[in-house]
Structure formats: C-alpha cells, structure tokens
Motif scaffolding. Structure first.
Motif, PDB file in Angstrom:
ATOM      1  N   PRO A 151       0.805  -1.232   0.000  1.00  0.00           N
ATOM      2  CA  PRO A 151       0.000   0.000   0.000  1.00  0.00           C
ATOM      3  C   PRO A 151       0.835   1.278   0.000  1.00  0.00           C
ATOM      4  CG  PRO A 151      -0.950  -1.600   1.507  1.00  0.00           C
ATOM      5  CD  PRO A 151       0.357  -2.180   1.029  1.00  0.00           C
ATOM      6  N   GLU A 152       1.915   1.287   0.779  1.00  0.00           N
ATOM      7  CA  GLU A 152       2.707   2.508   0.875  1.00  0.00           C
ATOM      8  C   GLU A 152       3.521   2.785  -0.393  1.00  0.00           C
ATOM      9  OE1 GLU A 152       5.033  -0.918   2.771  1.00  0.00           O
ATOM     10  OE2 GLU A 152       2.962  -0.143   2.762  1.00  0.00           O
ATOM     11  N   MET A 185     -15.237  -2.463   3.023  1.00  0.00           N
ATOM     12  CA  MET A 185     -14.975  -3.614   2.164  1.00  0.00           C
ATOM     13  C   MET A 185     -16.216  -4.013   1.375  1.00  0.00           C
ATOM     14  SD  MET A 185     -11.784  -4.459   2.217  1.00  0.00           S
ATOM     15  CE  MET A 185     -11.522  -2.667   2.219  1.00  0.00           C
ATOM     16  N   ALA A 186     -17.403  -3.813   1.932  1.00  0.00           N
ATOM     17  CA  ALA A 186     -18.626  -4.122   1.192  1.00  0.00           C
ATOM     18  C   ALA A 186     -18.750  -3.211  -0.029  1.00  0.00           C
ATOM     19  CB  ALA A 186     -19.846  -3.973   2.097  1.00  0.00           C
ATOM     20  N   PRO A 228      -6.114  -5.493   0.013  1.00  0.00           N
ATOM     21  CA  PRO A 228      -6.670  -5.122   1.316  1.00  0.00           C
ATOM     22  C   PRO A 228      -6.320  -6.174   2.348  1.00  0.00           C
ATOM     23  CG  PRO A 228      -8.371  -6.117  -0.025  1.00  0.00           C
ATOM     24  CD  PRO A 228      -7.148  -6.014  -0.898  1.00  0.00           C
ATOM     25  N   ALA A 229      -6.562  -5.884   3.612  1.00  0.00           N
ATOM     26  CA  ALA A 229      -6.390  -6.893   4.656  1.00  0.00           C
ATOM     27  C   ALA A 229      -7.284  -8.084   4.338  1.00  0.00           C
ATOM     28  CB  ALA A 229      -6.751  -6.301   6.014  1.00  0.00           C
ATOM     29  N   GLU A 230      -6.732  -9.292   4.456  1.00  0.00           N
ATOM     30  CA  GLU A 230      -7.450 -10.487   4.012  1.00  0.00           C
ATOM     31  C   GLU A 230      -8.325 -11.046   5.134  1.00  0.00           C
ATOM     32  OE1 GLU A 230      -5.309 -13.160   1.425  1.00  0.00           O
ATOM     33  OE2 GLU A 230      -3.801 -11.616   1.070  1.00  0.00           O
ATOM     34  N   GLU A 231      -9.311 -10.260   5.480  1.00  0.00           N
ATOM     35  CA  GLU A 231     -10.299 -10.663   6.466  1.00  0.00           C
ATOM     36  C   GLU A 231     -11.648 -10.146   6.005  1.00  0.00           C
ATOM     37  OE1 GLU A 231      -9.516  -6.897   9.481  1.00  0.00           O
ATOM     38  OE2 GLU A 231      -8.511  -8.805   9.856  1.00  0.00           O
ATOM     39  N   GLY A 232     -12.721 -10.809   6.389  1.00  0.00           N
ATOM     40  CA  GLY A 232     -14.027 -10.419   5.892  1.00  0.00           C
ATOM     41  C   GLY A 232     -14.053 -10.470   4.373  1.00  0.00           C
ATOM     42  N   ALA A 266      -9.030  -9.541  -2.340  1.00  0.00           N
ATOM     43  CA  ALA A 266      -7.625  -9.878  -2.570  1.00  0.00           C
ATOM     44  C   ALA A 266      -7.501 -11.039  -3.549  1.00  0.00           C
ATOM     45  CB  ALA A 266      -6.945 -10.213  -1.247  1.00  0.00           C
ATOM     46  N   ASN A 267      -8.377 -12.039  -3.410  1.00  0.00           N
ATOM     47  CA  ASN A 267      -8.378 -13.183  -4.328  1.00  0.00           C
ATOM     48  C   ASN A 267      -8.615 -12.717  -5.759  1.00  0.00           C
ATOM     49  OD1 ASN A 267     -10.516 -15.135  -5.813  1.00  0.00           O
ATOM     50  ND2 ASN A 267      -8.966 -16.375  -4.772  1.00  0.00           N
TER      51      ASN A 267
END
Length: 325
Positions: free
Chosen positions: A233-234, A275-276, A302-306, A312-313
């Motif tokens: 990201p950075e 994320m939604a 993005p963070a791979e949660e929810g 990410a996939n």
C-alpha cells in the motif's frame, strides 16, 4: 425488482427452448441455460470461450430443492444451506442424476447455490428447474455487475438479457467443498470465512489449489485488458508515478488511507474504506480504467479478512502469475 413479469416469462421460455439468458444475481450477472439440457449447457462454453473442463454452478430456487440435484446432503452442508441460502454461497456436493456431466466439467461433483436476488428467484420459479450460470462475460475477463456490462461484452450471443439492476454484492459466491468431513473454502466470495466458521464452530482452510475444479481457479481470471500489478500500500503512489514516467497510461487504485494524496497518473480510482462498498464496485472500477485507456493498473491488496479476502483473491487472479512490477 426492476424486471417486468412479462420479461421473466419470456426469459423462462428462452430457457425451455434451449436458449441462453443473462440473469441478475446478488453477486454478478450470470449466463444461464437449462441445467438439464446438455446442448444448451455446451453453448455456454462456446459463447464464453470457456474450457469445457471448467465446471458450472447450478442455481436452484430454494434449499428444499437441494436433494433433487445431489446424491446426498451431509449435515454440515444442510446447516450451511439453511443459514446462508438464499445468498452468495455455493456448495460442492456429489452429483445427482439430473445434472449432466457437461455442467460439471466431467466431474462427479456439482456446485449448487440459491441466489439472493428477486429477479433470479422469480425466473427460477417461472422456469421450474435448475439453471447453470457462470458469469456472463468472456472467459477470464472482468465479471459483469450490470446488464449493460453483459450487452457490451457478449452482444447478440445472448438470446435474452434480463435486467435486474446493479448487483448488490459485486463479487462471486464463496465456494465450499462440502463433500468431506471438514468443509474447505475453494473460492472466497460474498459469504466471509468468519461467518462460515461461526456457524460451523471450526476453522476453515482456504487452499491455493484443490483436487476439486471450481470456477475462478485459472491462473489469470477476472482480468481487465490493462495489466494489473500489485504492490504494498505505501508504494502504490510511487510505483504508479514511475510507471507513468516510463510511458504507461497508468490507472491507480488509491487506498483509502491515501485519500488526500495527489497522484500523477492517467486515471485514479479512490478505493472505498468499506470492504462491502469496495467489493460492490471492484469490477466496475476495473472496467472504468479499461474504458479510460489505461494499459497498466497499480493496486494493493486489502487486509485479508471479511470481504477483503475475496477482493484480494480477485485482484491476485486479475494480476495473473506476475503480480508485482
């Protein structure tokens, strides 16, 4: 529900006649055919340019119909169906006799789900059977989330486009292999891993590959015409500006944390913090940058949660085997 009753009846007639119907779901638009008509199912592969070994998802009208399409329903599968259907969850189970091998890519398993969209459910009710429906786009390209996306990509190859408005979820369903003792997530999607684990009371694996072939496993999938590269990201701003200086027409997925950053690029998409909202807009963002003439898209995961896991996939598949600059 935006589609008229007459349109739904017409679409059902097209399916009965062996034709192809583009139908809305909560995830993406599908290219539908009568699931019990091998010739119609085979035509889906021809229109999409999809390898015949890639199985399709059979859409049914309710969880109570599941036993009609599979050999057996394990207790865990029954629990997931009762909790998440209608909804963006696909269950892989042993194929029943009603499902031709053309729909399963030659496998003895079948992927089944109940879509959570009033137009899709009305069509399934009017048709009275199951509908095989992968995403209504050319194989490997960006999935459609509006009827206009379908028309722009497939044109007259589709016999009827049933317009149900923009898709609410925006990424495909989560696919769960429910044939074994412990379910496995084969494709992250609209139902999160956390929600599945909460219902089942156990941790679920998300393997990079599996013995069961399912949609979305091709090395390059969900891909725009522009090449997608993934960076930390950075590094998004710096990498985008460098590529622009080197002569690329660069599109940027600017992370929410960099909302105030100025980027010297051809086009910039501000990624939503939700994320939604990101999932809902993801494919539209990719199409937008293609339409603006970008030849390179720089993004971060993005963070791979929810729902971030599903996003990410999709970004990894869009980038293909080469995922970094």
């Amino acid at each position: 529900m935006t589609a008229r009753t007459s349109d739904i009846e017409k679409a059902a007639g097209v399916l009965r006649a062996g034709g192809l119907v583009a139908l809305p779901t909560e995830t993406v638009y599908g290219l539908g055919a009568n699931a019990e008509d091998p010739a119609a199912v085979s035509r889906i592969f021809q229109v999409k340019g999809r390898p015949s070994s890639h199985p399709l998802i059979v859409h049914i009208g309710g969880a109570e119909q599941l036993d009609d399409w599979v050999q057996e329903v394990p207790a865990t599968a029954r629990l997931l169906a009762e909790r998440f259907w209608p909804g963006p969850l696909t269950l892989v189970l042993r194929r029943g006799r009603r499902v031709p091998l053309e729909a399963t890519g030659g496998l003895e398993t079948v992927a089944v789900r109940v879509p959570d969209h009033p137009v899709a459910l009305a069509l399934l009710s009017a048709f009275g059977g199951g509908v095989t429906a992968p995403s209504a786009n050319r194989f490997g390209s960006v999935s459609p989330t509006t009827a206009d996306d379908v028309r722009a990509e497939l044109g007259d190859a589709v016999d009827f486009v049933l317009d149900g408005g923009p898709c609410e979820v925006g990424v495909e369903s989560t696919i769960v292999d429910a044939t074994g003792e412990i379910p496995t997530i084969l494709r992250p999607g609209g139902v999160t891993r956390e929600d599945l684990e909460a219902v089942l009371g156990c941790l679920l694996a998300v393997p990079a590959t599996s013995r069961v072939r399912v949609p979305g496993q091709h090395p390059s999938h969900y891909a725009p015409r522009a090449r997608v590269v993934l960076v930390e990201p950075e590094k998004v701003v710096a990498e985008a500006e460098l590529a622009q200086e080197l002569g690329h027409r660069v599109g940027v997925f600017l992370p929410a944390s960099f909302a105030d950053a100025e980027v010297k690029a051809h086009a910039v998409v501000q990624v939503p913090g939700s994320m939604a909202a990101y999932a809902r807009g993801l494919y539209g963002f990719l199409r937008e940058l293609d339409q603006q003439g970008c030849d390179l898209i720089v993004a971060s995961l993005p963070a791979e949660e929810g729902l971030g896991l599903a996003i990410a996939n999709r970004l990894r598949r869009a980038a293909g085997p080469r995922t970094t600059v």
